[in-house]
Design an enzyme around this catalytic site. Structure first.
Site, PDB file in Angstrom:
ATOM      1  N   VAL A  53       0.408  -0.930   0.131  1.00 41.53           N
ATOM      2  CA  VAL A  53      -0.455  -0.425   0.013  1.00 41.53           C
ATOM      3  C   VAL A  53       1.058   1.269   0.052  1.00 41.53           C
ATOM      4  O   VAL A  53       0.569   2.265  -0.496  1.00 41.53           O
ATOM      5  CB  VAL A  53      -0.897  -0.213   1.300  1.00 41.53           C
ATOM      6  N   CYS A  54       1.568   0.644   0.499  1.00 39.20           N
ATOM      7  CA  CYS A  54       2.596   2.374   0.946  1.00 39.20           C
ATOM      8  C   CYS A  54       3.269   2.796  -0.241  1.00 39.20           C
ATOM      9  O   CYS A  54       3.315   4.461  -0.611  1.00 39.20           O
ATOM     10  CB  CYS A  54       4.270   1.898   1.313  1.00 39.20           C
ATOM     11  N   PRO A  55       3.626   2.135  -1.069  1.00 39.23           N
ATOM     12  CA  PRO A  55       4.052   2.961  -2.680  1.00 39.23           C
ATOM     13  C   PRO A  55       2.909   3.973  -3.287  1.00 39.23           C
ATOM     14  O   PRO A  55       3.307   4.272  -4.164  1.00 39.23           O
ATOM     15  CB  PRO A  55       4.804   2.285  -4.062  1.00 39.23           C
ATOM     16  N   GLU A  57       0.398   5.376  -2.258  1.00 42.06           N
ATOM     17  CA  GLU A  57       0.017   6.290  -0.940  1.00 42.06           C
ATOM     18  C   GLU A  57       0.909   7.921  -1.925  1.00 42.06           C
ATOM     19  O   GLU A  57       0.537   8.522  -2.233  1.00 42.06           O
ATOM     20  CB  GLU A  57       0.320   6.551   0.243  1.00 42.06           C
ATOM     21  N   LEU A  58       2.466   6.853  -1.590  1.00 39.29           N
ATOM     22  CA  LEU A  58       3.793   8.094  -1.372  1.00 39.29           C
ATOM     23  C   LEU A  58       4.624   8.311  -3.123  1.00 39.29           C
ATOM     24  O   LEU A  58       4.159   9.751  -3.569  1.00 39.29           O
ATOM     25  CB  LEU A  58       5.013   7.360  -1.336  1.00 39.29           C
TER      26      LEU A  58
END
Length: 194
Positions: A53-55, A57-58
């Site tokens: 999920v992090c990439p 969002e970033l």
């Protein structure tokens, strides 16, 4: 049980002192509380580099970063990964390679613990978003479970509303407010009329 938890309200609280190592545009450098003075900032905590999920969002933040810059707001993404891992991730991932904002290394956990998002059992930070005003005080924040991604445009609206309220203390922003929309002036005349 929730009643057993002590939940501290951070709104209006000044952030503590810190110094951490950062990565941006192929360079390593230090960021401290002093670097935030007189500016709007967003601390965007996420669990970890090279995840799922992090990439998303970033990358969303990277694609909207210019909009934050236009309103005078800096973005600082924060994870417990080292600055070296941030660089390796930017070099390896086309999504992360788009990032022009500063990526902070919270290896010492000082930021995650200060903002209450560090989960010792996981060795990671929750998804926490904190808007810091020019007086170094928390204007708005939200904390998500690890699996719930955030939206950059929703965050942008919250920063714009925070800036408006900071500049016009006698007015407030209603739901879905966007810059240029009508605001409200709280008072007895509005009671029961909205």
């Amino acid at each position: 049980m929730l009643s057993d938890l002590f939940i501290e309200n951070m709104i209006g609280q000044e952030i503590g002192d810190f110094t951490v190592t950062a990565y941006k545009d192929g360079e390593f450098f230090e960021v401290s509380k002093d670097d935030l003075k007189g500016k709007w900032s967003v601390f965007f905590f996420y669990p970890g580099d090279f995840t799922f999920v992090c990439p998303t969002e970033l990358e969303d933040l990277a694609e909207n970063y210019e909009k934050f810059q236009k309103i005078g707001c800096d973005i600082y993404s924060v994870s417990t990964d080292s600055e070296f891992v941030h660089k390796a991730w930017a070099d390896a991932s086309p999504s992360i390679g788009k990032i022009k904002y500063t990526m902070l290394s919270d290896r010492t956990r000082q930021l995650g613990e200060m903002f209450g998002v560090y989960v010792p059992e996981e060795g990671q930070n929750l998804r926490g978003t904190f808007i810091i005003n020019p007086d170094l005080k928390v204007s708005a924040y939200e904390i998500h479970d690890m699996g719930i991604g955030r939206d950059a445009l929703s965050l942008l609206r919250k920063v714009e509303a925070s800036q408006f309220v900071f500049e016009h203390g006698d007015k407030v922003c209603p739901a879905k407010w966007q810059p240029g929309d009508d605001t409200l002036t709280p008072g007895i005349d509005l009671v029961g009329k909205l």
